[in-house]
Design an enzyme around this catalytic site. Structure first.
Site, PDB file in Angstrom:
ATOM      1  N   ARG A   1       0.836  -1.204   0.000  1.00 33.94           N
ATOM      2  CA  ARG A   1       0.000   0.000   0.000  1.00 33.94           C
ATOM      3  C   ARG A   1       0.872   1.256   0.000  1.00 33.94           C
ATOM      4  O   ARG A   1       0.582   2.233  -0.699  1.00 33.94           O
ATOM      5  CB  ARG A   1      -0.941  -0.006   1.205  1.00 33.94           C
TER       6      ARG A   1
ATOM      7  N   CYS B   1      -0.652   6.141   9.200  1.00 34.88           N
ATOM      8  CA  CYS B   1      -1.066   4.795   8.781  1.00 34.88           C
ATOM      9  C   CYS B   1      -2.279   4.949   7.881  1.00 34.88           C
ATOM     10  O   CYS B   1      -2.374   5.931   7.140  1.00 34.88           O
ATOM     11  CB  CYS B   1      -1.360   3.909   9.999  1.00 34.88           C
TER      12      CYS B   1
END
Length: 277
Positions: A177, A236
């Site tokens: 990601r 995050c």
């Protein structure tokens, strides 16, 4: 106690202490098909109240579980029977996943005696310690919030640091990601990462539901080029594992760590945010 953790043995010995409150802060990703509140009602550590990470949050934004206003937080946890001068022990039913977020939130609002249960619910259960079912109701308490403005940063601050590399930005998302090789689980988000940020996936920080030893964390951060003596911002997907990363950094010796609360849920959707892959 200087450690952010207490053991299951310690908690078992202190469950009846009048100034102690146990908090189940379990939260699960949507793709796990787990319902944290339903699991809490089915069984939890005796006396534990349930801390709803999505509910005790800023509901005026479309970003997930952002920090609420101090007065709103105080009202919500006061209704759970939690005062700011109590000893607060937080756990989750993964081991060490969402408990750090609640631990950090209590600290950000001024609680000074807040800890996490080492090994969390899984360790407690593996030791065949007592579990009770149903909703726990405590008498209402007064939580006096004292917000730590240094604990959290917003979009503009992160953008400034990303542009001039004046503060290290560390991202806890999985590497695919971070590098834009895998799509984001939330719709409408671009793939990639904040410019000039470094990837330290949260999966590298824990083992069997516990934080790895300090020496291993220090080696990991050194290998990733993180300077623990300099200011750091953690990020995050939505502000959950960024706190686990902040916790690991602090345990490794970092003393100036702030959490980007909006994280990629905000950055990846923001029209003025530059994205690298």
């Amino acid at each position: 106690m200087t450690s952010p953790f207490v053991t299951t043995a310690w908690l078992a010995d202190h469950l009846s202490d009048p100034g102690l409150v146990v908090v189940d802060a379990s939260w699960h990703l949507p793709n796990t098909a787990r319902n944290a509140q339903a699991e809490y009602l089915a069984g939890h550590i005796p006396g534990a109240v349930f801390f709803d990470i999505d509910g005790i949050a800023d509901t005026a934004t479309n970003l997930p579980h952002m920090l609420p206003a101090p007065a709103d937080f105080a009202r919500a946890v006061g209704a759970l029977g939690i005062a700011d001068d109590m000893t607060i022990v937080v756990y989750d039913e993964v081991g060490l996943f969402s408990a750090p977020r609640a631990w950090w939130t209590f600290r950000a609002f001024g609680a000074s005696k807040v800890f996490m249960l080492e090994g969390g619910g899984p360790k407690w259960r593996s030791e065949r310690r007592h579990i009770e079912a149903g909703l726990v109701r405590r008498n209402r308490a007064v939580f006096q919030p004292r917000f730590n403005t240094h604990a959290v940063v917003g979009f503009d601050t992160v953008r400034d640091h990303a542009q001039n590399s004046s503060r290290q930005i560390v991202d806890a998302r999985p590497a695919p990601r971070f590098h834009g090789e895998a799509p984001e689980p939330r719709a409408g988000l671009r793939s990639g990462h904040i410019p000039n940020s470094t990837n330290v996936p949260v999966s590298l920080l824990t083992e069997q539901g516990r934080l790895k030893p300090v020496d291993q964390l220090q080696t990991l951060f050194a290998d990733r080029g993180i300077d623990l003596t300099q200011p750091i911002i953690t990020s995050c997907g939505s502000g959950i594992t960024a706190v686990t990363l902040a916790l690991a950094l602090e345990q490794a010796g970092a003393r100036d760590v702030a959490v980007y609360d909006g994280s990629w849920a905000e950055w990846g959707a923001h029209k003025d945010a530059e994205v690298e892959s």
